[in-house]
Design a protein around this motif. Sequence first.
Motif, short mmCIF file in Angstrom:
data_model
loop_
_atom_site.label_atom_id
_atom_site.label_comp_id
_atom_site.label_asym_id
_atom_site.label_seq_id
_atom_site.Cartn_x
_atom_site.Cartn_y
_atom_site.Cartn_z
N LYS A 99 9.12 -21.65 -0.03
CA LYS A 99 10.47 -21.63 0.26
C LYS A 99 10.64 -23.17 -0.04
O LYS A 99 9.85 -23.93 -0.08
N ASN A 100 12.00 -23.46 -0.22
CA ASN A 100 12.32 -24.80 -0.58
C ASN A 100 12.44 -25.55 0.58
O ASN A 100 12.76 -24.99 2.01
N PRO A 101 12.01 -26.87 0.63
CA PRO A 101 12.30 -27.79 1.70
C PRO A 101 13.44 -27.76 2.53
O PRO A 101 13.29 -27.66 3.86
N GLU A 102 14.67 -27.72 1.88
CA GLU A 102 15.72 -27.54 3.02
C GLU A 102 15.80 -26.38 3.92
O GLU A 102 16.24 -26.35 4.93
N GLN A 103 15.56 -25.26 3.12
CA GLN A 103 15.50 -23.88 4.08
C GLN A 103 14.50 -24.13 5.02
O GLN A 103 14.69 -23.59 6.17
N LEU A 104 13.31 -24.58 4.97
CA LEU A 104 12.18 -24.56 5.90
C LEU A 104 12.60 -25.81 6.99
O LEU A 104 12.72 -25.30 8.37
N PHE A 160 -18.08 -31.00 -3.77
CA PHE A 160 -18.31 -29.50 -4.23
C PHE A 160 -19.23 -29.78 -5.49
O PHE A 160 -19.21 -30.62 -6.28
N ARG A 161 -20.14 -28.55 -5.73
CA ARG A 161 -20.86 -28.54 -6.96
C ARG A 161 -19.97 -28.55 -8.24
O ARG A 161 -18.64 -28.51 -8.23
N LYS A 162 -20.27 -29.07 -9.18
CA LYS A 162 -19.46 -29.32 -10.43
C LYS A 162 -18.61 -28.28 -10.90
O LYS A 162 -17.59 -28.71 -11.01
N ASP A 163 -18.78 -27.01 -11.00
CA ASP A 163 -18.02 -25.88 -11.45
C ASP A 163 -16.75 -25.83 -10.42
O ASP A 163 -15.77 -25.84 -10.85
N LEU A 164 -17.07 -25.88 -8.88
CA LEU A 164 -16.05 -25.78 -8.22
C LEU A 164 -15.44 -26.94 -7.88
O LEU A 164 -14.02 -26.79 -7.40
N ALA A 165 -16.05 -28.28 -7.85
CA ALA A 165 -15.08 -29.43 -8.28
C ALA A 165 -14.22 -29.35 -9.13
O ALA A 165 -12.98 -29.79 -8.76
N GLU A 166 -14.39 -29.04 -10.28
CA GLU A 166 -13.44 -28.74 -11.15
C GLU A 166 -12.34 -27.96 -10.99
O GLU A 166 -11.06 -28.34 -11.32
N LYS A 167 -12.47 -26.93 -10.40
CA LYS A 167 -11.45 -25.96 -9.95
C LYS A 167 -10.53 -26.48 -8.87
O LYS A 167 -9.35 -26.66 -8.95
N ASN A 168 -11.15 -27.36 -7.93
CA ASN A 168 -10.73 -27.79 -6.91
C ASN A 168 -9.69 -28.97 -7.31
O ASN A 168 -8.50 -29.27 -6.86
N ILE A 169 -10.24 -29.75 -8.24
CA ILE A 169 -9.48 -30.68 -8.76
C ILE A 169 -8.35 -30.31 -9.48
O ILE A 169 -7.33 -30.96 -9.64
N ASN A 170 -8.35 -29.24 -10.26
CA ASN A 170 -7.33 -28.59 -10.92
C ASN A 170 -6.17 -28.23 -9.97
O ASN A 170 -5.09 -28.52 -10.16
N ALA A 171 -6.55 -27.68 -8.77
CA ALA A 171 -5.79 -27.26 -7.89
C ALA A 171 -5.05 -28.39 -7.11
O ALA A 171 -3.71 -28.17 -6.92
N LEU A 172 -5.70 -29.56 -6.94
CA LEU A 172 -5.03 -30.75 -6.29
C LEU A 172 -4.04 -31.24 -7.34
O LEU A 172 -3.06 -31.54 -6.94
N LYS A 173 -4.33 -31.17 -8.76
CA LYS A 173 -3.51 -31.79 -9.98
C LYS A 173 -2.26 -31.13 -9.82
O LYS A 173 -1.06 -31.45 -9.88
N ARG A 174 -2.35 -29.76 -9.84
CA ARG A 174 -1.14 -28.82 -9.86
C ARG A 174 -0.52 -28.87 -8.81
O ARG A 174 0.95 -28.71 -8.75
N ALA A 175 -0.85 -28.85 -7.45
CA ALA A 175 -0.25 -29.06 -6.49
C ALA A 175 0.72 -30.29 -6.30
O ALA A 175 1.82 -30.40 -5.79
N TYR A 176 0.03 -31.50 -6.59
CA TYR A 176 0.74 -32.74 -6.94
C TYR A 176 1.99 -32.67 -7.72
O TYR A 176 2.99 -33.34 -7.19
N GLU A 177 1.71 -31.85 -8.83
CA GLU A 177 3.18 -31.88 -9.48
C GLU A 177 3.99 -30.89 -9.10
O GLU A 177 5.19 -31.08 -9.18
N GLU A 178 3.60 -29.69 -8.34
CA GLU A 178 4.36 -28.67 -7.94
C GLU A 178 4.98 -28.69 -6.46
O GLU A 178 6.20 -28.25 -6.08
N VAL A 179 4.48 -29.71 -5.51
CA VAL A 179 5.13 -29.59 -4.44
C VAL A 179 6.51 -30.32 -4.41
O VAL A 179 7.10 -31.17 -5.05
N LYS A 180 7.42 -29.44 -3.58
CA LYS A 180 8.93 -29.76 -3.34
C LYS A 180 9.08 -30.77 -2.43
O LYS A 180 8.65 -30.07 -1.11
#
Length: 182
Positions: A99-104, A160-180
């Motif tokens: 949802k958008n922040p205003e709606q919430l 996290f172990r290397k492969d899982l750390a990489e996935k989590n870092i991608n999730a972090l960065k994507r959320a940083y860009e997508e949060v409204k």
Amino acid sequence: MIKIRWHGRGGQGVVTASRLVAEAALREGKNAQAFPAFGAERKGAPIKAFTKISDKPILSRSQIYDPDIVIVLDPTLLKVENISEGLKKDGVIIVNIDKNPEQLKSELKVNNKVGTLNATKIAIETLGVAITNTPLLGALAKTTGILGLDTIIDVTKERFRKDLAEKNINALKRAYEEVKVS
């Protein structure tokens, strides 16, 4: 002192997220505490975790009743818990919700700063599972600026172990860009 109250369900990484934020704060030269509040709950039961960050020593060991920041990992909790209870007037709410922040804001009847993102979608697409804690760390960095994204990435690499750390870092960065934020 900055007080963060986390709301989630067992198995979603609430405790891990709280600890990662505390570790990041320590790396940035601050004092920090992180601790959960739950009993004999099982996976899927509502739980809370708390993080305190301060430039001064933290002497209080109590739960947080007047948070500066509330983070909700599971949007179904909005219907069963008063997540804004005790939130300071200038406090921030960050929710995993499509949802958008205003709606919430309207639904929660709050005037606080609100950040929203579909952390579940991000987690599934980057991690392969609906564990939303690391996307919400990215949203926390962007919405509040209390910790640097690079510091959170560094502690995630070590947690996290290397492969899982990489996935989590991608999730972090994507959320940083997508949060409204509103």
